[in-house]
Design a protein around this motif. Structure first.
Motif, PDB file in Angstrom:
ATOM      1  N   GLY A  53     112.999 111.797  21.035  1.00  0.00           N
ATOM      2  CA  GLY A  53     113.243 110.560  21.754  1.00  0.00           C
ATOM      3  C   GLY A  53     111.959 110.055  22.357  1.00  0.00           C
ATOM      4  N   SER A  54     112.059 108.939  23.058  1.00  0.00           N
ATOM      5  CA  SER A  54     110.891 108.345  23.687  1.00  0.00           C
ATOM      6  C   SER A  54     111.308 107.723  25.007  1.00  0.00           C
ATOM      7  CB  SER A  54     110.279 107.268  22.779  1.00  0.00           C
ATOM      8  OG  SER A  54     109.212 106.596  23.441  1.00  0.00           O
ATOM      9  N   ASP A  55     110.365 107.662  25.937  1.00  0.00           N
ATOM     10  CA  ASP A  55     110.588 106.982  27.204  1.00  0.00           C
ATOM     11  C   ASP A  55     110.231 105.507  27.119  1.00  0.00           C
ATOM     12  OD1 ASP A  55     111.533 109.189  28.677  1.00  0.00           O
ATOM     13  OD2 ASP A  55     109.489 109.915  28.973  1.00  0.00           O
ATOM     14  N   THR A  56     109.818 105.057  25.922  1.00  0.00           N
ATOM     15  CA  THR A  56     109.406 103.676  25.713  1.00  0.00           C
ATOM     16  C   THR A  56     110.394 102.972  24.791  1.00  0.00           C
ATOM     17  OG1 THR A  56     107.091 104.355  25.923  1.00  0.00           O
ATOM     18  CG2 THR A  56     107.519 102.195  24.951  1.00  0.00           C
ATOM     19  N   LEU A  57     110.968 101.866  25.243  1.00  0.00           N
ATOM     20  CA  LEU A  57     111.959 101.137  24.457  1.00  0.00           C
ATOM     21  C   LEU A  57     111.395 100.617  23.149  1.00  0.00           C
ATOM     22  CD1 LEU A  57     114.768  99.901  24.153  1.00  0.00           C
ATOM     23  CD2 LEU A  57     113.988  97.978  25.563  1.00  0.00           C
ATOM     24  N   SER A  58     110.131 100.232  23.129  1.00  0.00           N
ATOM     25  CA  SER A  58     109.536  99.672  21.917  1.00  0.00           C
ATOM     26  C   SER A  58     109.571 100.652  20.758  1.00  0.00           C
ATOM     27  CB  SER A  58     108.092  99.244  22.185  1.00  0.00           C
ATOM     28  OG  SER A  58     107.304 100.346  22.607  1.00  0.00           O
ATOM     29  N   ALA A  59     109.596 101.957  21.050  1.00  0.00           N
ATOM     30  CA  ALA A  59     109.671 102.953  19.976  1.00  0.00           C
ATOM     31  C   ALA A  59     110.981 102.837  19.213  1.00  0.00           C
ATOM     32  CB  ALA A  59     109.522 104.354  20.554  1.00  0.00           C
ATOM     33  N   TYR A  60     112.057 102.448  19.898  1.00  0.00           N
ATOM     34  CA  TYR A  60     113.361 102.293  19.257  1.00  0.00           C
ATOM     35  C   TYR A  60     113.473 100.947  18.546  1.00  0.00           C
ATOM     36  CZ  TYR A  60     114.657 106.339  22.061  1.00  0.00           C
ATOM     37  OH  TYR A  60     114.714 107.597  22.619  1.00  0.00           O
ATOM     38  N   GLU A  61     112.819  99.934  19.072  1.00  0.00           N
ATOM     39  CA  GLU A  61     112.862  98.608  18.454  1.00  0.00           C
ATOM     40  C   GLU A  61     111.944  98.502  17.241  1.00  0.00           C
ATOM     41  OE1 GLU A  61     113.709  94.849  20.873  1.00  0.00           O
ATOM     42  OE2 GLU A  61     112.250  95.939  22.090  1.00  0.00           O
ATOM     43  N   SER A  62     110.822  99.210  17.263  1.00  0.00           N
ATOM     44  CA  SER A  62     109.793  99.027  16.236  1.00  0.00           C
ATOM     45  C   SER A  62     110.134  99.672  14.905  1.00  0.00           C
ATOM     46  CB  SER A  62     108.467  99.606  16.735  1.00  0.00           C
ATOM     47  OG  SER A  62     108.558 101.027  16.843  1.00  0.00           O
ATOM     48  N   GLY A  63     111.053 100.609  14.900  1.00  0.00           N
ATOM     49  CA  GLY A  63     111.365 101.336  13.674  1.00  0.00           C
ATOM     50  C   GLY A  63     110.883 102.764  13.711  1.00  0.00           C
ATOM     51  N   ALA A  64     109.953 103.083  14.613  1.00  0.00           N
ATOM     52  CA  ALA A  64     109.448 104.453  14.689  1.00  0.00           C
ATOM     53  C   ALA A  64     110.570 105.433  14.997  1.00  0.00           C
ATOM     54  CB  ALA A  64     108.352 104.543  15.743  1.00  0.00           C
ATOM     55  N   LEU A  65     111.466 105.039  15.906  1.00  0.00           N
ATOM     56  CA  LEU A  65     112.629 105.866  16.248  1.00  0.00           C
ATOM     57  C   LEU A  65     113.894 105.005  16.150  1.00  0.00           C
ATOM     58  CD1 LEU A  65     111.299 107.892  19.324  1.00  0.00           C
ATOM     59  CD2 LEU A  65     111.725 108.761  17.029  1.00  0.00           C
ATOM     60  N   ALA A  66     113.962 104.203  15.089  1.00  0.00           N
ATOM     61  CA  ALA A  66     115.025 103.195  14.981  1.00  0.00           C
ATOM     62  C   ALA A  66     116.425 103.787  15.069  1.00  0.00           C
ATOM     63  CB  ALA A  66     114.873 102.420  13.682  1.00  0.00           C
ATOM     64  N   TRP A  67     116.644 104.989  14.579  1.00  0.00           N
ATOM     65  CA  TRP A  67     117.990 105.560  14.573  1.00  0.00           C
ATOM     66  C   TRP A  67     118.085 106.844  15.396  1.00  0.00           C
ATOM     67  CZ3 TRP A  67     116.272 104.548   9.173  1.00  0.00           C
ATOM     68  CH2 TRP A  67     116.583 103.227   8.786  1.00  0.00           C
ATOM     69  N   ALA A  68     117.008 107.209  16.063  1.00  0.00           N
ATOM     70  CA  ALA A  68     116.994 108.484  16.778  1.00  0.00           C
ATOM     71  C   ALA A  68     118.009 108.482  17.919  1.00  0.00           C
ATOM     72  CB  ALA A  68     115.599 108.779  17.321  1.00  0.00           C
ATOM     73  N   GLY A  69     119.028 109.318  17.795  1.00  0.00           N
ATOM     74  CA  GLY A  69     120.036 109.456  18.827  1.00  0.00           C
ATOM     75  C   GLY A  69     121.044 108.334  18.890  1.00  0.00           C
ATOM     76  N   ALA A  70     120.928 107.335  17.998  1.00  0.00           N
ATOM     77  CA  ALA A  70     121.761 106.144  18.080  1.00  0.00           C
ATOM     78  C   ALA A  70     123.104 106.331  17.379  1.00  0.00           C
ATOM     79  CB  ALA A  70     121.032 104.955  17.464  1.00  0.00           C
ATOM     80  N   VAL A  71     124.024 105.427  17.702  1.00  0.00           N
ATOM     81  CA  VAL A  71     125.243 105.275  16.915  1.00  0.00           C
ATOM     82  C   VAL A  71     124.917 104.276  15.816  1.00  0.00           C
ATOM     83  CG1 VAL A  71     127.642 104.519  16.912  1.00  0.00           C
ATOM     84  CG2 VAL A  71     126.725 105.771  18.878  1.00  0.00           C
ATOM     85  N   VAL A  72     124.930 104.731  14.562  1.00  0.00           N
ATOM     86  CA  VAL A  72     124.567 103.857  13.448  1.00  0.00           C
ATOM     87  C   VAL A  72     125.829 103.371  12.747  1.00  0.00           C
ATOM     88  CG1 VAL A  72     122.306 104.929  13.144  1.00  0.00           C
ATOM     89  CG2 VAL A  72     124.250 105.810  11.864  1.00  0.00           C
ATOM     90  N   GLY A  73     125.730 102.183  12.186  1.00  0.00           N
ATOM     91  CA  GLY A  73     126.863 101.563  11.520  1.00  0.00           C
ATOM     92  C   GLY A  73     126.807 100.059  11.711  1.00  0.00           C
ATOM     93  N   PRO A  74     127.893  99.353  11.463  1.00  0.00           N
ATOM     94  CA  PRO A  74     129.249  99.859  11.199  1.00  0.00           C
ATOM     95  C   PRO A  74     129.422 100.631   9.893  1.00  0.00           C
ATOM     96  CG  PRO A  74     129.165  97.471  10.953  1.00  0.00           C
ATOM     97  CD  PRO A  74     127.852  97.872  11.525  1.00  0.00           C
ATOM     98  N   VAL A  75     128.440 100.528   8.981  1.00  0.00           N
ATOM     99  CA  VAL A  75     128.479 101.367   7.784  1.00  0.00           C
ATOM    100  C   VAL A  75     127.243 102.254   7.793  1.00  0.00           C
ATOM    101  CG1 VAL A  75     128.547 101.454   5.269  1.00  0.00           C
ATOM    102  CG2 VAL A  75     129.804  99.664   6.481  1.00  0.00           C
ATOM    103  N   ALA A  76     127.412 103.482   8.239  1.00  0.00           N
ATOM    104  CA  ALA A  76     126.305 104.426   8.263  1.00  0.00           C
ATOM    105  C   ALA A  76     125.920 104.823   6.841  1.00  0.00           C
ATOM    106  CB  ALA A  76     126.692 105.670   9.062  1.00  0.00           C
ATOM    107  N   ASN A  77     124.694 105.321   6.716  1.00  0.00           N
ATOM    108  CA  ASN A  77     124.159 105.776   5.433  1.00  0.00           C
ATOM    109  C   ASN A  77     123.985 104.597   4.484  1.00  0.00           C
ATOM    110  OD1 ASN A  77     123.477 107.600   3.141  1.00  0.00           O
ATOM    111  ND2 ASN A  77     124.234 109.170   4.531  1.00  0.00           N
ATOM    112  N   ARG A  78     124.047 104.861   3.183  1.00  0.00           N
ATOM    113  CA  ARG A  78     123.665 103.833   2.215  1.00  0.00           C
ATOM    114  C   ARG A  78     124.862 103.115   1.594  1.00  0.00           C
ATOM    115  NH1 ARG A  78     119.812 107.720   2.367  1.00  0.00           N
ATOM    116  NH2 ARG A  78     117.673 106.919   2.486  1.00  0.00           N
TER     117      ARG A  78
END
Length: 341
Positions: A53-78
Motif C-alpha cells: 500500500g501507500s500513504d499517497t493517494l496519487s499512487a492509487y490514481e496513477s496506476g502504480a497501485l491501481a488495484w492494490a487492496g481495492a474492490v475491483v469490478g463490477p466485472v473483476a478479471n478479464r
C-alpha cells in the motif's frame, strides 16, 4: 467506540478521500474510500505491514497501485473483446488490456470514491451507486463492501450488489500480500485447495479447466513461491459455502488462511510490479514480486464460457460474497518497529 475517520487526500478531480482505521484484538486495518481499499493491515507483534500500500493517494490514481487492496469490478478479471451481450444488447467498454477489459478499466469501482455508509471502531461499510450505463453495463446498481475485524485476528470482508436491470457482477477484493516485510515474496510458501485451474492463452484469457495433478500448478502441498511457475491464473475451488481455500506462510512466522464462499481464487505473483515505481508503506519502492495477489472471485470471462459459474445478476436478487482472512504469528519477529497506524 466511535469510528476513527480522517482525511486521506484529494483526488485529481477534487474529491475528498477519507481513511477509516479499524482496531480489535490483534489487528489494525486502515481502509480508504478510494476503491473501498484496504490500504494498510497490521498484526500485533509484527512491526511491518502485511499488504502492499501507500500513504499517497496519487499512487492509487496513477496506476502504480491501481488495484492494490481495492474492490475491483463490477466485472473483476478479464472480459474478452471488452464487450458483452446482455438481454440482446451489446455493451462495449474501452479496452485496457490489449483488446480486452481488465477489472472494468478506469470506469471500474476500484477507481471510484465510495461513501461511508456505517462505521464504528471495528467495522465499516462502504457504498457505491453505479447508474445505468456506468462501467459500460446496464442497471442502476448499488454496491457495498463491508470490513469487520473479528477478534483476535480475522478480517471479514462481505461484498454485495443489487440492480434494477439484468447485468453482470463479479466483485473481487484485490490485496497484495507480503507477510515478511521483505522486497519479494520468494521465501513465502503457498497452498491452494484446488483440483483444477484455468490455463491462459497468449492474451491471458482463460481456457477450459485442467487438472493440476502432476503439473507445475499443483499447490495441494505448500510450495515455496520462488519455485512456482509464473502465475496469473484462476484456481477452481471445490465445494460451496464458506471454506478454507488457501494458506500463505512467510519465513518470519506470519501466516494467512483464506476462507471464502467464492468459486475461484486468482493467484497473481506480481511479476509486473515496479513498472511505475512507488514508495510503499515501509518507505522502499516496490519492485517485481513485491506482493502476491490472492483474489477470491467468480471465474474470469464467464460470459464467453457457458460452463463457467454464471455472473449474471437479475433485479430482485442480491449478489454476495464473503471472505475471511485469518492471520497468525508462530514466532517472534525481530525487525525494527515502525510507528503504528
Amino acid at each position: 467506540m466511535s469510528a476513527d475517520i480522517r482525511r486521506f487526500g484529494t483526488t485529481s478531480t477534487g474529491d475528498l478521500v477519507e481513511a477509516v482505521t479499524l482496531r480489535a484484538g490483534e489487528l489494525t486495518a486502515r481502509l480508504i474510500t478510494f476503491g473501498a481499499s484496504l490500504q494498510d493491515l497490521r498484526l500485533a507483534g509484527t512491526p511491518w505491514p502485511l499488504i502492499l500500500g501507500s500513504d499517497t493517494l496519487s499512487a492509487y490514481e496513477s496506476g502504480a497501485l491501481a488495484w492494490a487492496g481495492a474492490v475491483v469490478g463490477p466485472v473483476a478479471n478479464r472480459l474478452s473483446g471488452a464487450q458483452v451481450e446482455i438481454a440482446g444488447q451489446l455493451w462495449r467498454a474501452a479496452p485496457n488490456d490489449g483488446a480486452n477489459l481488465l477489472h472494468s478499466g478506469d470506469a471500474g469501482c476500484s477507481q471510484q470514491v465510495w461513501a461511508i455508509e456505517t462505521a464504528n471502531a471495528d467495522s465499516v461499510t462502504f457504498r457505491l451507486d453505479l447508474p445505468h450505463g456506468a462501467a459500460a453495463l446496464p442497471g442502476n446498481r448499488v454496491l457495498r463492501a463491508s470490513y469487520q475485524i473479528v477478534a483476535p485476528s480475522t478480517l471479514e470482508i462481505t461484498l454485495s450488489a443489487e440492480t434494477d436491470a439484468e447485468t453482470l457482477m463479479n466483485l473481487a477484493h484485490h490485496p497484495y500480500w507480503n507477510l515478511d516485510g521483505t522486497p519479494t515474496t520468494a521465501a513465502h510458501h503457498l497452498k491452494v485447495a484446488a483440483e483444477q485451474m484455468l490455463p491462459c492463452d497468449a492474451q491471458n484469457l482463460p481456457r477450459a479447466p485442467i487438472s493440476v495433478a502432476d503439473t507445475v500448478y499443483d499447490l495441494h502441498h505448500a510450495r515455496r513461491v520462488a519455485d512456482l511457475p509464473p502465475l496469473d491464473n484462476n484456481y477452481c475451488l471445490p465445494g460451496t459455502g464458506l471454506r478454507a481455500v488457501a494458506e500463505l506462510t512467510g519465513s518470519a512466522g506470519v501466516s494467512l488462511t483464506i476462507e471464502t464462499d467464492a468459486p475461484g481464487l486468482q493467484v497473481y505473483d506480481g511479476q509486473h510490479m515496479g513498472a511505475h515505481p512507488v514508495l510503499g508503506l515501509s518507505g522502499a519502492a516496490y519492485g517485481p514480486h513485491a506482493g502476491l495477489a490472492l483474489e477470491p472471485q467468480m471465474w474470469p470471462d464467464a460470459p464467453q464460457h457457458p460452463d463457467f459459474p454464471a455472473i449474471t445478476l437479475h433485479p430482485g436478487e442480491t449478489w454476495r460474497q464473503v471472505t475471511r482472512l485469518h492471520l497468525s504469528r508462530s514466532i517472534s519477529t525481530d525487525k525494527p518497529a515502525r510507528t503504528a497506524l
